[in-house]
Design an enzyme around this catalytic site. Structure first.
Site, mmCIF file in Angstrom:
data_model
loop_
_atom_site.group_PDB
_atom_site.id
_atom_site.type_symbol
_atom_site.label_atom_id
_atom_site.label_comp_id
_atom_site.label_asym_id
_atom_site.label_seq_id
_atom_site.Cartn_x
_atom_site.Cartn_y
_atom_site.Cartn_z
ATOM 1 N N HIS A 1 -3.642 -5.020 0.875
ATOM 2 C CA HIS A 1 -2.859 -5.533 2.060
ATOM 3 C C HIS A 1 -3.060 -7.126 2.266
ATOM 4 C CE1 HIS A 1 -2.272 -1.912 4.239
ATOM 5 N NE2 HIS A 1 -3.243 -1.252 3.635
ATOM 6 N N CYS B 1 0.707 -1.160 0.058
ATOM 7 C CA CYS B 1 0.140 -0.060 0.034
ATOM 8 C C CYS B 1 0.902 1.363 -0.002
ATOM 9 C CB CYS B 1 -0.809 -0.184 1.252
ATOM 10 S SG CYS B 1 -2.488 0.786 0.825
ATOM 11 N N GLU C 1 -1.487 -9.115 4.150
ATOM 12 C CA GLU C 1 -1.405 -9.551 5.373
ATOM 13 C C GLU C 1 -2.776 -9.919 6.124
ATOM 14 O OE1 GLU C 1 -0.771 -6.488 4.304
ATOM 15 O OE2 GLU C 1 -1.015 -5.018 5.999
HETATM 16 N N1 GLN Z 1 -1.911 6.619 3.009
HETATM 17 C C1 GLN Z 1 -2.099 5.872 1.626
HETATM 18 C C2 GLN Z 1 -3.396 6.064 1.013
HETATM 19 O O1 GLN Z 1 -4.446 6.726 1.780
HETATM 20 C C3 GLN Z 1 -1.934 4.227 1.836
HETATM 21 C C4 GLN Z 1 -2.763 3.859 2.948
HETATM 22 C C5 GLN Z 1 -2.057 2.624 3.274
HETATM 23 O O2 GLN Z 1 -0.955 2.151 3.187
HETATM 24 N N2 GLN Z 1 -3.138 1.695 3.897
HETATM 25 O O3 GLN Z 1 -3.658 6.047 -0.002
#
Ligand code: GLN
Length: 544
Positions: free
Chosen positions: A513, A387, A515
């Site tokens: 994600h 992400c 995970e």
């Molecule tokens: N801050 C970034 C966004 O809002 C990534 C979010 C994250 O890593 N879950 O897109």
């Protein structure tokens, strides 16, 4: 079949906690679920959280730990992650209810006039709303396990405890049991286990009308028969229902340990169910792998919240699972991205076999993370970006390889000349914090001949998201021409989901994600391959 008869046989287990927080109530509830599943029962789980936030989505990870995301896009308590990792039950919005959500619901109902002029009160209106949520998840399962957040004695959890007290008398009382987790501390000076905190905690629970049926006593020394008898006598529970919950090396030993201490045997007859021997071979295999690894691997996790490991709960577990699937022990080297940024030195990464940049929010430490990606890319160290970690990877590539000077993400630097990561044109998130994120499960199509395809072995996968910003398509062609490989994208091709690099042992960054979808029995393929490649790197560098 009417509602009552169809649900008549569902059993309910309420799990409360006493003495201290952090005794592992979530793991205990998840383990109970796993033991019952291993007896062939279908279970579901639920967490009732006493705080006033509607959900933990807006809470600081330093305070609350990780926000766990479910397939249906709910931002939930991290205990739901344990439930999904320990059992087959899939969690969603209905499985995590906060006091805030309950009150919000009750107040809205009051505003609509649905209470027909009555005075709206904690009992019965709030407690009824709580009980309805518990009943709602009971369809199609044999057992509902419901964990109450907080510790007995907290003001906040009272409505929840009152609701579960009433619950037993709303249905057949034989279908409900209460399990209370307490602490039996060991006093070094007198070489004794002390039962008083447990006695007091049970008294507190009984004051509000809940008599526990089973006590799980968290302890560093096995409870003797005398201690168990004493606790039983003072707490009004049966002697064989005082269960030792030993401190163990890994959370994955808890189901086995609680079973050996007699928990399964204590639960089943209390719920009027026949005694069964659970099949725990899966857990035995997992623990064998954890206990006797063929080697180890050092992974640097470059993040912002490294002071509080709880904020990376699922990530740590998924790395462990990657280790299980390769029969390796995974050592995590927590690297503070802000330190990297301040020192502009990658010395701390030198002994790492693999580098991972996890998800996150906000600008702090970003340049440190970008530096870590640069190091992994140029030194050919296996790299996994998740992400925000993908955003950093794409920015680093844009700056260093595509020569887009000062490329950045609109999240940190809206004035950058090259907003490689940006909001999508149809996203109007300005000024809003809640409700503007891409949340939950989305399909991702995988291109063949890629690290992603090699891992998944599938052309389409489903992964969970929690972010606002996306890869900016305006730069797609330019970055691809510079050598960035897009290996995963949304079915309409519009959203970039995975990027990779050729000519690197393993470099993969995803917008989702993974995970959240890994478990000890079914390690996530990307974590499996990241760990496998990190180990290869270790072998090639003769660090074994
Ligand atoms: N801050 C970034 C966004 O809002 C990534 C979010 C994250 O890593 N879950 O897109």
């Amino acid at each position: 079949m009417n509602k009552k008869t169809s649900r008549k046989k569902v059993k309910f287990i309420f799990v409360t906690g006493g003495v201290l927080s952090s005794l592992g109530k979530g793991i205990a509830a998840a383990s109970i679920g796993s033991l019952l599943e291993s007896c062939g029962l279908k279970v579901t789980l639920m967490k009732l959280d006493p705080y006033i936030n509607i959900d933990p989505g807006t809470m600081n990870p330093f305070q609350h730990g990780e926000v766990y995301v479910t397939d249906d896009g709910a931002e939930t308590d991290l205990d739901l992650g344990h439930y999904e990792r320990f059992t087959q039950a899939r969690m969603g919005r209905v499985n995590n209810i906060t006091a805030g959500r309950i009150y919000d619901e009750v107040i809205q109902k009051e505003r609509r006039g649905e209470y027909l002029g009555s005075t709206v009160q904690v009992i019965p209106h709030v407690t009824d709303a709580i009980k309805n949520h518990i009943h709602n998840i009971s369809k199609g399962v044999d057992v509902v396990i419901c964990e109450i957040g907080g510790t007995v004695g907290d003001i906040e959890s009272l409505p929840f405890l009152e609701a579960i007290r009433q619950f037993r008398f709303d249905i057949n009382p034989n279908n409900v049991i209460y399990i209370h987790l307490t602490l039996v501390p060991y006093m070094e000076s007198s070489d004794e286990l002390k039962t008083k905190p447990t006695q007091h905690s049970v008294q507190k629970l009984r004051e509000i009308g809940v008599q526990p049926d089973i006590l799980l006593c968290r302890t560093q020394k096995k409870l003797t028969k005398e201690i168990k008898d004493k606790i039983a006598l003072f707490s009004n529970v049966q002697k064989d229902s005082v269960i030792t919950a030993m401190d163990v090396k890994s959370i994955y030993q808890v189901p086995l340990s609680l079973h050996q201490e007699g928990l399964t045997k204590a639960i089943l007859p209390k719920l009027g169910m026949a005694k069964k021997q659970p099949d725990l071979t899966n857990w035995e295999t997992v623990n064998l792998n954890l206990d006797k690894p063929k080697g180890e691997v050092n992974i640097a996790v470059v993040g912002k919240y490294i002071g509080l490991k709880e904020s990376y709960k699922s990530l740590v577990e998924a790395l462990t699972h990657g280790g299980i699937s390769n029969n390796l022990r995974v050592n995590i080297n927590w690297v503070d991205a802000e330190d990297l940024e301040k020192n502009q030195s990658t010395g701390v990464l030198e002994k790492s076999d693999g580098i991972l940049v996890p998800g996150g929010f906000g600008e702090r430490g970003i340049e440190g993370k970008i530096l870590a990606v640069n190091y992994a890319r140029t030194q050919k160290i296996p790299f996994f970006g998740i992400c925000l970690g993908m955003h950093c990877a794409v920015i680093e590539f844009a700056r260093s390889v595509a020569k887009l000077k000062n490329a950045n993400s609109a999240e940190f630097s809206p004035d950058s000349p090259y907003l490689i990561i940006d909001l999508m044109p149809d996203q109007d998130a300005k000024g809003k914090k809640g409700g503007t994120m891409r949340l939950g499960e989305y399909p991702c199509q995988i291109r063949k001949n890629t690290f992603a395809y090699k891992a998944y072995g599938n052309r389409e996968v489903l992964e969970r998201h929690r972010h606002r910003y996306e890869f900016n398509n305006e730069f797609r062609l330019q970055l691809e021409e510079a050598g960035l490989k897009i290996s995963g994208f949304s079915p309409n091709g519009n959203l970039v989901e995975i990027v990779e690099l050729d000519g690197h042992p393993w470099y993969l960054a995803g917008q989702f994600h993974p995970e959240f979808k890994s478990s000890p029995m079914k390690p996530h393929p990307l974590f499996r391959d990241f760990i496998a490649n990190s180990y290869n790197n270790r072998v090639n560098n003769q660090r074994v």
